[in-house]
Each structure stands twice: as structure tokens, then as C-alpha cells.
Design a protein around this motif. Structure first.
Motif, PDB file in Angstrom:
ATOM      1  N   ASN A 136      -5.856 -19.323  -9.263  1.00 21.48           N
ATOM      2  CA  ASN A 136      -5.609 -18.794  -7.917  1.00 21.48           C
ATOM      3  C   ASN A 136      -6.855 -18.069  -7.437  1.00 21.48           C
ATOM      4  O   ASN A 136      -7.039 -16.885  -7.705  1.00 21.48           O
ATOM      5  N   SER A 137      -7.708 -18.783  -6.721  1.00 18.59           N
ATOM      6  CA  SER A 137      -9.000 -18.229  -6.304  1.00 18.59           C
ATOM      7  C   SER A 137      -8.880 -17.230  -5.156  1.00 18.59           C
ATOM      8  O   SER A 137      -9.885 -16.633  -4.758  1.00 18.59           O
ATOM      9  N   SER A 138      -7.665 -17.046  -4.623  1.00 20.15           N
ATOM     10  CA  SER A 138      -7.476 -16.119  -3.501  1.00 20.15           C
ATOM     11  C   SER A 138      -6.987 -14.752  -3.940  1.00 20.15           C
ATOM     12  O   SER A 138      -6.840 -13.857  -3.099  1.00 20.15           O
ATOM     13  N   ASP A 139      -6.707 -14.557  -5.232  1.00 18.01           N
ATOM     14  CA  ASP A 139      -6.158 -13.288  -5.699  1.00 18.01           C
ATOM     15  C   ASP A 139      -7.288 -12.282  -5.935  1.00 18.01           C
ATOM     16  O   ASP A 139      -8.165 -12.490  -6.770  1.00 18.01           O
ATOM     17  N   VAL A 140      -7.241 -11.184  -5.195  1.00 15.02           N
ATOM     18  CA  VAL A 140      -8.298 -10.173  -5.264  1.00 15.02           C
ATOM     19  C   VAL A 140      -8.358  -9.522  -6.644  1.00 15.02           C
ATOM     20  O   VAL A 140      -9.440  -9.265  -7.184  1.00 15.02           O
ATOM     21  N   ASP A 141      -7.203  -9.244  -7.247  1.00 13.61           N
ATOM     22  CA  ASP A 141      -7.181  -8.521  -8.524  1.00 13.61           C
ATOM     23  C   ASP A 141      -7.910  -9.272  -9.626  1.00 13.61           C
ATOM     24  O   ASP A 141      -8.619  -8.674 -10.438  1.00 13.61           O
ATOM     25  N   TRP A 142      -7.713 -10.591  -9.678  1.00 20.00           N
ATOM     26  CA  TRP A 142      -8.373 -11.352 -10.755  1.00 20.00           C
ATOM     27  C   TRP A 142      -9.890 -11.378 -10.539  1.00 20.00           C
ATOM     28  O   TRP A 142     -10.655 -11.261 -11.487  1.00 20.00           O
ATOM     29  N   ALA A 143     -10.305 -11.493  -9.294  1.00 25.11           N
ATOM     30  CA  ALA A 143     -11.740 -11.480  -9.004  1.00 25.11           C
ATOM     31  C   ALA A 143     -12.358 -10.131  -9.349  1.00 25.11           C
ATOM     32  O   ALA A 143     -13.441 -10.062  -9.945  1.00 25.11           O
ATOM     33  N   LEU A 144     -11.676  -9.044  -8.998  1.00 17.44           N
ATOM     34  CA  LEU A 144     -12.207  -7.718  -9.316  1.00 17.44           C
ATOM     35  C   LEU A 144     -12.277  -7.507 -10.822  1.00 17.44           C
ATOM     36  O   LEU A 144     -13.202  -6.862 -11.326  1.00 17.44           O
ATOM     37  N   GLY A 145     -11.310  -8.051 -11.542  1.00 15.39           N
ATOM     38  CA  GLY A 145     -11.353  -7.966 -13.002  1.00 15.39           C
ATOM     39  C   GLY A 145     -12.573  -8.677 -13.557  1.00 15.39           C
ATOM     40  O   GLY A 145     -13.256  -8.169 -14.456  1.00 15.39           O
TER      41      GLY A 145
END
Length: 275
Positions: A136-145
Motif C-alpha cells: 500500500n504505497s499510499s499509507d503515510v505510516d509505513w513510509a514514515l517508518g
């Protein structure tokens, strides 16, 4: 009082939910009684929340685990488990995730990554945040992680997953990645484009991850125009959290909960801040 009178005639999950956030102590025995005869994951989840609201973390963890076992696809129960006891959550989730996490929802993989991060296993967390982001490339939490552990590597991965016409969530993710890698101006420009149409809490979380001062300034401008928007207050709380300003974050979060008292995400953040 009206909810308690209504519950005297009929135990209704909606009324119980309202009572839980108005008067957790009085709600707890009513929810316990209801759960003795109703064993679906939503009822168990409500009981776990009641224990959490009454500061009984051990009981809350036990019931969150039961709710998760009943419906492993619901990320809400995982979020509660990870917040209360990340080490135990790593044990529970490691067998389920396995070596690759293939076929699993991004929320489950992301919860595992968060639990690993909270237990000091940063390298392992980075791997699973990346896997969640792939799902899920739209999830902010995973990107911030991803950005917390490997900013340069995360930027290239994020750019790979975004096409020519990114949606607002993908713009937020890319802005955070640019900002984490020193391009604060580029990240800020992307966020200015986003807030023309999207001002939810995740917007300000993404912006504050690399430019908290500007995020606080801009979200306060929106609050002045719309002070009854709970999401804006939650966004302000996220921005203060990014600066490590716990007192101001708690004040903003209290305003968010005053407007949206039953918002579970806000309640989770409240519990996390109080620890």
C-alpha cells in the motif's frame, strides 16, 4: 444519565459505545456482562477498549488478542496489542507473518513492523515497513517508518512506487521522503498542493515529519477558520509530537476528543501519550 437509563431497558452496542467514552467505569461491567453472551470480535474489541479506558492494560491485552484471533483481518485489534505490549505482539505476529509476509494485508505487516521498531529492532522493522509500503504505497505510516530507519533507501523505493499522477496520499509520502533527505522546500511545495483539498490528520503528520514549524503554522491557520474540525486538532497534536512537545500535543488531542469523543484512533494516541 440518559444512556444509563436506556441501557436499563435494552443493552445496545451503540449506547454502550457512547457510555464507554462518557463514563468508562460505569460502562465496564455492562460491557463485561454483554460479552459473556456475545463473543464476536466487535464485542470483545469493545471490552478491550473498556479495560484500556479503565487503565487495566493486562486485561485489555488479553481481550485484544482474543478479538484478533477471532478476526485476524481486523487491524484495530493489532493496533491495541502493539500499543500495550509490543514485545508480546512481536511473538504473536512473527509466526503469522513468517519469512515473507506473502498474502497478508499491509495493516498486519505494518503492525508487525511497528512492534519490531518499538522493541528496538530497527533493521528488521525497516524490512517489514518496506513490505507494507509495497502492498500500500499510499499509507503515510509505513513510509514514515521506512524513512526513520533508512531515509535515502526509502526515497528511491517511494519514488519507484509513484506514477505520473500521484494521489494526495502518495504526494504526502513523497513530500516526507524529500524532506527527510534534505529537500525541505520540495517537500513543502508538495504539501502546499495537498492541503488545497486534503487537511486530515495524516496530512499534518506527514508534513510535520520533516517541517514541524511550518506544519504547526499552517494547521493553526486552518483551525482558525474551522475550529470544530477534530481532524485539524489531531493534526496539530501530531505536529507537536514531532517536536517532542508532549504538553501541547496533549492539549490539542484533548480538543480533538472533545469534538470526536468516540474516535478510536484519537483514543489510542491519547493512551500512547499518557504512557
Amino acid at each position: 444519565r440518559a444512556y444509563r437509563k436506556a441501557l436499563g431497558r435494552e443493552v445496545n452496542s451503540e449506547w454502550l459505545g457512547h457510555l464507554l467514552y462518557m463514563d468508562p467505569k460505569r460502562a465496564l461491567p455492562l460491557i463485561e456482562e454483554r460479552t459473556r453472551t456475545t463473543q464476536d470480535d466487535e464485542s470483545m474489541g469493545m471490552l478491550a477498549k473498556a479495560y484500556l479506558r479503565n487503565n487495566d492494560d493486562k486485561s485489555a491485552l488479553d481481550v485484544f488478542l482474543k478479538a484478533h484471533n477471532h478476526d485476524p483481518s481486523d487491524p484495530e485489534w493489532l493496533q491495541g496489542m502493539v500499543m500495550i505490549d509490543p514485545a508480546h505482539s512481536v511473538e504473536v505476529l512473527s509466526e503469522r507473518v513468517g519469512e515473507t509476509g506473502d498474502g497478508l494485508d499491509a495493516e498486519i505487516i505494518g503492525a508487525y513492523a511497528r512492534a519490531l521498531e518499538l522493541t528496538g529492532q530497527g533493521d528488521a522493522a525497516a524490512k517489514w515497513y518496506e513490505k507494507a509500503h509495497e502492498n500500500n504505497s499510499s499509507d503515510v505510516d509505513w513510509a514514515l517508518g521506512m524513512l526513520r530507519s533508512n531515509p535515502a533507501g526509502a526515497l528511491s523505493k517511494i519514488q519507484e512506487g509513484i506514477g505520473d499522477t500521484p494521489n494526495n496520499e502518495q504526494k504526502m509520502v513523497l513530500a516526507a521522503a524529500k524532506g527527510a533527505n534534505g529537500d525541505v522546500g520540495g517537500g513543502r511545495a508538495l504539501m502546499e498542493a495537498v492541503v488545497e483539498s486534503e487537511t486530515g490528520p495524516e496530512t499534518w503528520k506527514a508534513w510535520a515529519s520533516f517541517d514541524p514549524a511550518t506544519a504547526i503554522k499552517r494547521v493553526n491557520e486552518h483551525i482558525e477558520k474551522n475550529p470544530k474540525n477534530g481532524g485539524l486538532w489531531m493534526g496539530l497534536a501530531y505536529a507537536h509530537m514531532s517536536q517532542g512537545n508532549k504538553a501541547e500535543a496533549q492539549k490539542a488531542l484533548a480538543k480533538a476528543l472533545e469534538i470526536e469523543p468516540q474516535n478510536w484512533v484519537y483514543r489510542m494516541e491519547e493512551s500512547q501519550l499518557s504512557r
